[in-house]
Enzyme design. Structure first.
Site, PDB file in Angstrom:
ATOM      1  N   TRP A   1     -16.875  -0.941  -7.374  1.00  0.00           N
ATOM      2  CA  TRP A   1     -16.171  -2.218  -7.473  1.00  0.00           C
ATOM      3  C   TRP A   1     -15.621  -2.721  -6.137  1.00  0.00           C
ATOM      4  O   TRP A   1     -15.231  -3.862  -6.012  1.00  0.00           O
ATOM      5  CB  TRP A   1     -15.002  -2.074  -8.449  1.00  0.00           C
ATOM      6  CG  TRP A   1     -13.974  -1.076  -8.003  1.00  0.00           C
ATOM      7  CD1 TRP A   1     -12.952  -1.278  -7.103  1.00  0.00           C
ATOM      8  CD2 TRP A   1     -13.877   0.290  -8.395  1.00  0.00           C
ATOM      9  NE1 TRP A   1     -12.233  -0.122  -6.915  1.00  0.00           N
ATOM     10  CE2 TRP A   1     -12.773   0.855  -7.705  1.00  0.00           C
ATOM     11  CE3 TRP A   1     -14.602   1.098  -9.280  1.00  0.00           C
ATOM     12  CZ2 TRP A   1     -12.388   2.188  -7.867  1.00  0.00           C
ATOM     13  CZ3 TRP A   1     -14.211   2.424  -9.431  1.00  0.00           C
ATOM     14  CH2 TRP A   1     -13.125   2.956  -8.735  1.00  0.00           C
ATOM     15  N   HIS A   2     -15.559  -1.849  -5.143  1.00  0.00           N
ATOM     16  CA  HIS A   2     -14.903  -2.190  -3.870  1.00  0.00           C
ATOM     17  C   HIS A   2     -15.944  -2.697  -2.865  1.00  0.00           C
ATOM     18  O   HIS A   2     -16.774  -1.933  -2.376  1.00  0.00           O
ATOM     19  CB  HIS A   2     -14.196  -0.951  -3.320  1.00  0.00           C
ATOM     20  CG  HIS A   2     -13.463  -1.193  -2.029  1.00  0.00           C
ATOM     21  ND1 HIS A   2     -12.084  -1.230  -1.942  1.00  0.00           N
ATOM     22  CD2 HIS A   2     -13.906  -1.396  -0.773  1.00  0.00           C
ATOM     23  CE1 HIS A   2     -11.725  -1.446  -0.688  1.00  0.00           C
ATOM     24  NE2 HIS A   2     -12.824  -1.551   0.043  1.00  0.00           N
TER      25      HIS A   2
ATOM     26  N   SER B   1      -5.557   1.435   4.991  1.00  0.00           N
ATOM     27  CA  SER B   1      -6.285   0.807   3.890  1.00  0.00           C
ATOM     28  C   SER B   1      -7.123  -0.395   4.338  1.00  0.00           C
ATOM     29  O   SER B   1      -6.660  -1.246   5.099  1.00  0.00           O
ATOM     30  CB  SER B   1      -5.290   0.335   2.820  1.00  0.00           C
ATOM     31  OG  SER B   1      -5.944  -0.420   1.823  1.00  0.00           O
TER      32      SER B   1
ATOM     33  N   GLN C   1       0.833  -1.199   0.000  1.00  0.00           N
ATOM     34  CA  GLN C   1       0.000   0.000   0.000  1.00  0.00           C
ATOM     35  C   GLN C   1       0.871   1.254   0.000  1.00  0.00           C
ATOM     36  O   GLN C   1       0.531   2.259  -0.641  1.00  0.00           O
ATOM     37  CB  GLN C   1      -0.926   0.019   1.224  1.00  0.00           C
ATOM     38  CG  GLN C   1      -1.904   1.188   1.248  1.00  0.00           C
ATOM     39  CD  GLN C   1      -2.883   1.143   0.094  1.00  0.00           C
ATOM     40  OE1 GLN C   1      -3.348   0.069  -0.287  1.00  0.00           O
ATOM     41  NE2 GLN C   1      -3.223   2.298  -0.456  1.00  0.00           N
TER      42      GLN C   1
ATOM     43  N   ASP D   1     -11.709  -5.942  -4.560  1.00  0.00           N
ATOM     44  CA  ASP D   1     -12.139  -5.191  -5.733  1.00  0.00           C
ATOM     45  C   ASP D   1     -12.556  -6.200  -6.799  1.00  0.00           C
ATOM     46  O   ASP D   1     -11.827  -7.166  -7.057  1.00  0.00           O
ATOM     47  CB  ASP D   1     -11.004  -4.325  -6.270  1.00  0.00           C
ATOM     48  CG  ASP D   1     -10.627  -3.217  -5.311  1.00  0.00           C
ATOM     49  OD1 ASP D   1     -11.479  -2.811  -4.510  1.00  0.00           O
ATOM     50  OD2 ASP D   1      -9.473  -2.757  -5.376  1.00  0.00           O
TER      51      ASP D   1
ATOM     52  N   GLU E   1     -16.776   4.081  -5.304  1.00  0.00           N
ATOM     53  CA  GLU E   1     -16.122   2.913  -5.895  1.00  0.00           C
ATOM     54  C   GLU E   1     -17.110   1.750  -5.965  1.00  0.00           C
ATOM     55  O   GLU E   1     -17.229   0.968  -5.018  1.00  0.00           O
ATOM     56  CB  GLU E   1     -14.887   2.517  -5.089  1.00  0.00           C
ATOM     57  CG  GLU E   1     -13.783   3.565  -5.096  1.00  0.00           C
ATOM     58  CD  GLU E   1     -12.506   3.079  -4.436  1.00  0.00           C
ATOM     59  OE1 GLU E   1     -12.499   1.935  -3.926  1.00  0.00           O
ATOM     60  OE2 GLU E   1     -11.516   3.832  -4.436  1.00  0.00           O
TER      61      GLU E   1
ATOM     62  N   HIS F   1      -7.855  -2.777   2.468  1.00  0.00           N
ATOM     63  CA  HIS F   1      -7.281  -3.969   1.861  1.00  0.00           C
ATOM     64  C   HIS F   1      -6.344  -4.685   2.837  1.00  0.00           C
ATOM     65  O   HIS F   1      -6.201  -5.902   2.784  1.00  0.00           O
ATOM     66  CB  HIS F   1      -6.533  -3.598   0.585  1.00  0.00           C
ATOM     67  CG  HIS F   1      -7.441  -3.295  -0.565  1.00  0.00           C
ATOM     68  ND1 HIS F   1      -8.042  -4.276  -1.330  1.00  0.00           N
ATOM     69  CD2 HIS F   1      -7.871  -2.114  -1.077  1.00  0.00           C
ATOM     70  CE1 HIS F   1      -8.780  -3.717  -2.270  1.00  0.00           C
ATOM     71  NE2 HIS F   1      -8.702  -2.406  -2.130  1.00  0.00           N
TER      72      HIS F   1
END
Length: 269
Positions: free
Chosen positions: A242-243, A182, A156, A191, A240, A184
């Site tokens: 997609w997230h 993050s 990241q 994603d 977003e 993630h």
């Protein structure tokens, strides 16, 4: 085979953005029936008490979720329980230094790449939920493709620095997290994209059949669209579609029903 071919073809030219569940008694059986009814009543009372106790525990657990005090502007707080399925990682809550999820596995879903990269991984519970979500999309005749899951602090840091260097910090901060902040890194986010998008991560994904299905059905599998449209001032990041972020079915359904963000669900003030 068709999807695999599309993945192999499009992946050559695709550059992903950095992320961005009674009858009547018989004659002579009155006494026996009465005892049976008493036993049944006692059993029913016990079962009812157990159900009430379980409901009380669930209500208490649900009531205890909103214990986060929103930090003051500019304040950054280290989260106390990074392994919680409701862990909040954003611009004001950071993960502990050196944190790595304890149970990362690779979900058995199609990815746009073949290498065994860290972004293929998620925490085990989230990974299995993602598999169910992809199965649901497949049953609907849709082809979702996974793009980026777990991301280490180091990775990241590289992505964030690249984004800052290419477009400046102010613009980068609209969609890219600083290392340690993050989602993630929690291992609970993924994603997703599609062949129609050439496996890119763009807001146009919301207009695809896969994007529409994801927005409508993700909560059924325990996921939310983490950065929804119109909530940028709350999440701190651009929309977003997609997230997706795993929070569990009950929480995801509540967040979706109330049309709120994870921040609004967790903040007590």
């Amino acid at each position: 085979m068709k999807l695999n071919a599309l993945i192999m073809t499009a992946a050559l030219g695709a550059l992903l953005l950095g992320c961005q569940q009674d009858g009547e008694p018989k004659p002579g059986e009155d006494s026996q029936t009465s005892q049976t009814e008493l036993d049944d009543k006692q059993s029913g009372d016990q079962t009812g008490q157990e159900e009430e106790s379980q409901e009380d525990q669930e209500d208490q657990a649900d009531g205890n979720h909103a214990q986060l005090e929103k930090p003051e502007d500019g304040e950054v707080v280290t989260v106390e329980d990074p392994e919680s399925m409701l862990v909040l990682a954003n611009k004001q809550f950071k993960l502990p230094d050196g944190y790595e999820p304890p149970d990362l596995i690779a979900p058995e879903v199609p990815f746009y790449f073949e290498e065994d990269l860290e972004k293929r991984y998620m925490r085990e519970e989230a990974a299995h939920a993602l598999e169910d979500l992809f199965d649901g999309a497949g049953e609907a005749g849709l082809d979702l493709v996974a793009a980026s899951g777990y991301r280490s602090y180091e990775r990241q840091k590289e992505i964030y620095q690249q984004n800052v260097e290419s477009m400046g910090q102010e613009e980068a901060d609209k969609f890219s997290s600083k290392p340690g902040n993050s989602e993630h890194q929690t291992g609970l986010a993924m994603d997703v994209t599609s062949a129609e998008m050439a496996f890119s991560l763009e807001q146009a994904f919301k207009q695809t059949d896969e994007g529409k299905w994801l927005a409508d059905n993700a909560p059924d599998y325990g996921f939310i669209i983490r950065y929804p449209e119109g909530k940028e001032d709350i999440t701190g990041y651009s929309y977003e579609p997609w997230h997706i972020r795993y929070v569990g079915k009950e929480t995801a359904e509540q967040i979706d029903k109330q049309n709120i963000t994870l921040e609004e669900y967790l903040y007590s003030n």
